[in-house]
Design an enzyme around this catalytic site. Structure first.
Site, PDB file in Angstrom:
ATOM      1  N   HIS A  64      37.943 -92.092  63.508  1.00  0.00           N
ATOM      2  CA  HIS A  64      37.790 -93.197  62.999  1.00  0.00           C
ATOM      3  C   HIS A  64      39.781 -93.701  62.706  1.00  0.00           C
ATOM      4  O   HIS A  64      39.667 -94.636  62.042  1.00  0.00           O
ATOM      5  CB  HIS A  64      37.272 -93.452  61.554  1.00  0.00           C
ATOM      6  CG  HIS A  64      36.846 -95.012  61.115  1.00  0.00           C
ATOM      7  ND1 HIS A  64      37.438 -95.625  59.916  1.00  0.00           N
ATOM      8  CD2 HIS A  64      36.411 -95.965  61.640  1.00  0.00           C
ATOM      9  CE1 HIS A  64      37.155 -96.752  59.719  1.00  0.00           C
ATOM     10  NE2 HIS A  64      36.366 -96.989  60.938  1.00  0.00           N
TER      11      HIS A  64
ATOM     12  N   ASP B  93      50.141-100.261  40.306  1.00  0.00           N
ATOM     13  CA  ASP B  93      51.253-100.481  39.352  1.00  0.00           C
ATOM     14  C   ASP B  93      52.538-100.892  40.236  1.00  0.00           C
ATOM     15  O   ASP B  93      53.687-100.508  39.769  1.00  0.00           O
ATOM     16  CB  ASP B  93      51.567 -99.237  38.520  1.00  0.00           C
ATOM     17  CG  ASP B  93      50.721 -99.074  37.394  1.00  0.00           C
ATOM     18  OD1 ASP B  93      49.826-100.030  37.179  1.00  0.00           O
ATOM     19  OD2 ASP B  93      50.660 -97.855  36.868  1.00  0.00           O
TER      20      ASP B  93
ATOM     21  N   LYS C  65      41.983-101.549  54.730  1.00  0.00           N
ATOM     22  CA  LYS C  65      41.611-100.484  53.953  1.00  0.00           C
ATOM     23  C   LYS C  65      43.030-100.153  52.999  1.00  0.00           C
ATOM     24  O   LYS C  65      43.643 -99.210  53.415  1.00  0.00           O
ATOM     25  CB  LYS C  65      41.057 -99.267  54.699  1.00  0.00           C
ATOM     26  CG  LYS C  65      39.793 -99.521  55.382  1.00  0.00           C
ATOM     27  CD  LYS C  65      40.474 -99.914  56.888  1.00  0.00           C
ATOM     28  CE  LYS C  65      39.212 -99.826  57.972  1.00  0.00           C
ATOM     29  NZ  LYS C  65      38.028-100.576  57.459  1.00  0.00           N
TER      30      LYS C  65
ATOM     31  N   ASP D 121      57.418 -91.369  71.794  1.00  0.00           N
ATOM     32  CA  ASP D 121      58.557 -90.735  72.057  1.00  0.00           C
ATOM     33  C   ASP D 121      58.805 -89.754  70.826  1.00  0.00           C
ATOM     34  O   ASP D 121      60.054 -89.466  70.545  1.00  0.00           O
ATOM     35  CB  ASP D 121      59.549 -91.501  72.569  1.00  0.00           C
ATOM     36  CG  ASP D 121      59.632 -91.810  73.771  1.00  0.00           C
ATOM     37  OD1 ASP D 121      58.717 -91.084  74.738  1.00  0.00           O
ATOM     38  OD2 ASP D 121      60.281 -92.685  74.386  1.00  0.00           O
TER      39      ASP D 121
ATOM     40  N   HIS E 180      38.855-106.580  57.180  1.00  0.00           N
ATOM     41  CA  HIS E 180      38.774-105.172  57.873  1.00  0.00           C
ATOM     42  C   HIS E 180      39.903-104.194  57.113  1.00  0.00           C
ATOM     43  O   HIS E 180      40.017-103.068  57.687  1.00  0.00           O
ATOM     44  CB  HIS E 180      38.887-105.292  59.290  1.00  0.00           C
ATOM     45  CG  HIS E 180      38.393-104.009  60.050  1.00  0.00           C
ATOM     46  ND1 HIS E 180      39.305-103.006  60.618  1.00  0.00           N
ATOM     47  CD2 HIS E 180      37.331-103.519  60.300  1.00  0.00           C
ATOM     48  CE1 HIS E 180      38.802-101.896  61.231  1.00  0.00           C
ATOM     49  NE2 HIS E 180      37.546-102.223  60.999  1.00  0.00           N
TER      50      HIS E 180
ATOM     51  N   LYS F  21      43.313 -94.752  63.307  1.00  0.00           N
ATOM     52  CA  LYS F  21      44.077 -95.498  64.318  1.00  0.00           C
ATOM     53  C   LYS F  21      45.592 -95.235  64.351  1.00  0.00           C
ATOM     54  O   LYS F  21      46.287 -95.764  63.227  1.00  0.00           O
ATOM     55  CB  LYS F  21      43.939 -97.124  63.886  1.00  0.00           C
ATOM     56  CG  LYS F  21      42.418 -97.529  63.880  1.00  0.00           C
ATOM     57  CD  LYS F  21      41.775 -97.204  62.883  1.00  0.00           C
ATOM     58  CE  LYS F  21      40.043 -97.957  63.249  1.00  0.00           C
ATOM     59  NZ  LYS F  21      39.449 -97.692  61.982  1.00  0.00           N
TER      60      LYS F  21
END
Length: 400
Positions: A113, A300, A295, A120, A293, A115
């Site tokens: 899952h 603080d 996450k 380089d 979508h 991404k």
């Protein structure tokens, strides 16, 4: 395992595909030696074709391009892209390819899952954005709302190691000797900025709870504010206890969740938790402007995380995930301002009266969804671990 925070980074917050894809494509166009790209989804839409073309162009000019997609999330990838990529010299592999699509097996819930992209060894991207156009969704859910981070500096070392290690594992499992690694390219880890950050992964060996523990440690240390935006939110016992304890000591807690969803089962299961969360003083918002979508979280105004991991059992117990955690006021404040704008402009706040006014059949549907999610996690062998001892965020009874 405690996060290894490294100073000297430059972190650039990227809001959704409108920021992310121009930055990613520019980095791919400038690549000279190697590209690693991991994505759960690689869609056959305008963005997917544009990224594929950029990878092909890089491979044709001699760049070693290693592309890894998930066998379920990108299950049509072989038909859509593999011939084009193979002809150009792009090395593409599946993580856990789907063989029996309609057969329920435990391992099917264990997905790649993450991404991630590393170009380089000089720039990396970490976040929740798949290779998919923001407008590749039903009309009422466009555009997709998500985040990623462009990274330069010492944090390149652990990110580069993670993508290289994953590629090595998958090539070994698939017996692809011709895809074995080229000589190690040392990432550029010189100071690039003044921001301190850590890179965390979740796997089933050494890093099972690294992302979860980082969240809990930050929540337990919170004194003023916790702001969470998460696509799929179904926390277990430890996370819930930490969140409730923070609420009891007066920390302001706001959670931004999906108002429009592509997975109704998870959304309905999450809604069973609303009543007890609201009773504890936690504010709940549903984003209705488009498809959330993201996450991410800010605590603080100093601690922030952006990544691929949802706060649900599928991410925290099963999938391979990757999050960046920053300890930096400027980065955290930028993300916080962006989230507050989303709350103010595109969401509605839920109140106790909204929950109390639901008809019994609506409550029953949500209770049933919660039970089905528990069953799926139990099939995978992780149900007791996630919910052991009862839920601090108790699902609402259908009889109420």
């Amino acid at each position: 395992m405690s996060p290894d925070f490294l100073p000297g980074n430059r972190l650039t917050l990227l809001n959704s595909g409108r920021d992310y894809f121009p930055a990613l494509l520019a980095a791919i166009a400038g690549a000279q030696r190697e590209i690693y790209l991991e994505s759960y989804i690689f869609a056959a839409d305008p963005i997917g074709h544009e990224v594929a073309s950029a990878l092909c162009a890089a491979a044709r000019r001699g760049v070693v391009v290693n592309l890894l997609v998930d066998g379920f999330g990108a299950r049509n990838f072989a038909d859509d892209f593999r011939p084009q990529l193979a002809a150009a010299g792009v090395r593409a592999l599946f993580y856990r390819p789907e063989i029996r699509r309609f057969r329920l097996q435990r391992h099917r819930l264990r997905r790649l899952h993450r991404k991630l992209a590393v170009i380089d060894g000089t720039v990396a991207f970490v976040g929740g954005i798949n290779i998919v156009d923001d407008d590749n969704a039903p009309a009422e859910m466009r555009p997709r709302y998500d985040y990623a981070v462009r990274v330069e500096g010492p944090l390149l070392a652990p990110i580069h190691h993670a993508v290289r290690r994953m590629w090595e594992i998958v090539t070994w499992v698939n017996f692809r000797r011709r895809f074995r690694l080229a000589p190690l390219l040392q990432p550029c880890c010189t100071t690039a900025g003044a921001q301190t950050a850590a890179f965390l992964i979740r796997d089933n060996i050494r890093h099972r709870n690294d992302i979860l523990n980082a969240y809990i440690d930050a929540i337990e240390a919170a004194r003023e504010e916790i702001l969470i935006a998460n696509a799929y939110f179904l926390p277990g016992l430890r996370f819930g206890r930490a969140l409730y304890a923070a609420a009891r000591r007066g920390v302001r807690i706001s959670i931004l969740l999906q108002g429009k969803t592509d997975h109704p089962l998870l959304r309905y299961a999450t809604q069973t938790l609303y009543a007890s969360a609201l009773a504890a003083g936690i504010r709940i918002f549903e984003y209705e402007k488009s498809f959330l979508h993201a996450k991410v979280a800010v605590i603080d105004r100093h601690w922030a995380t952006v990544g691929s991991s949802n706060i649900d059992p599928f991410s925290l117990l099963l999938a391979k995930e990757a999050n960046l955690v920053a300890r930096d006021h400027d980065f955290a404040d930028e993300l916080r301002v962006s989230l507050l704008e989303a709350i103010g402009d595109g969401s509605r706040e839920l109140h106790a009266r909204d929950i109390a006014g639901q008809p019994w059949h609506s409550r029953f549907l949500r209770w049933l969804s919660y039970g089905l999610v528990r069953l799926l996690v139990g099939i995978a062998g992780y149900g007791d671990r996630h919910w052991r001892g009862g839920e601090p965020l108790k699902p609402q009874s259908p009889e109420r």
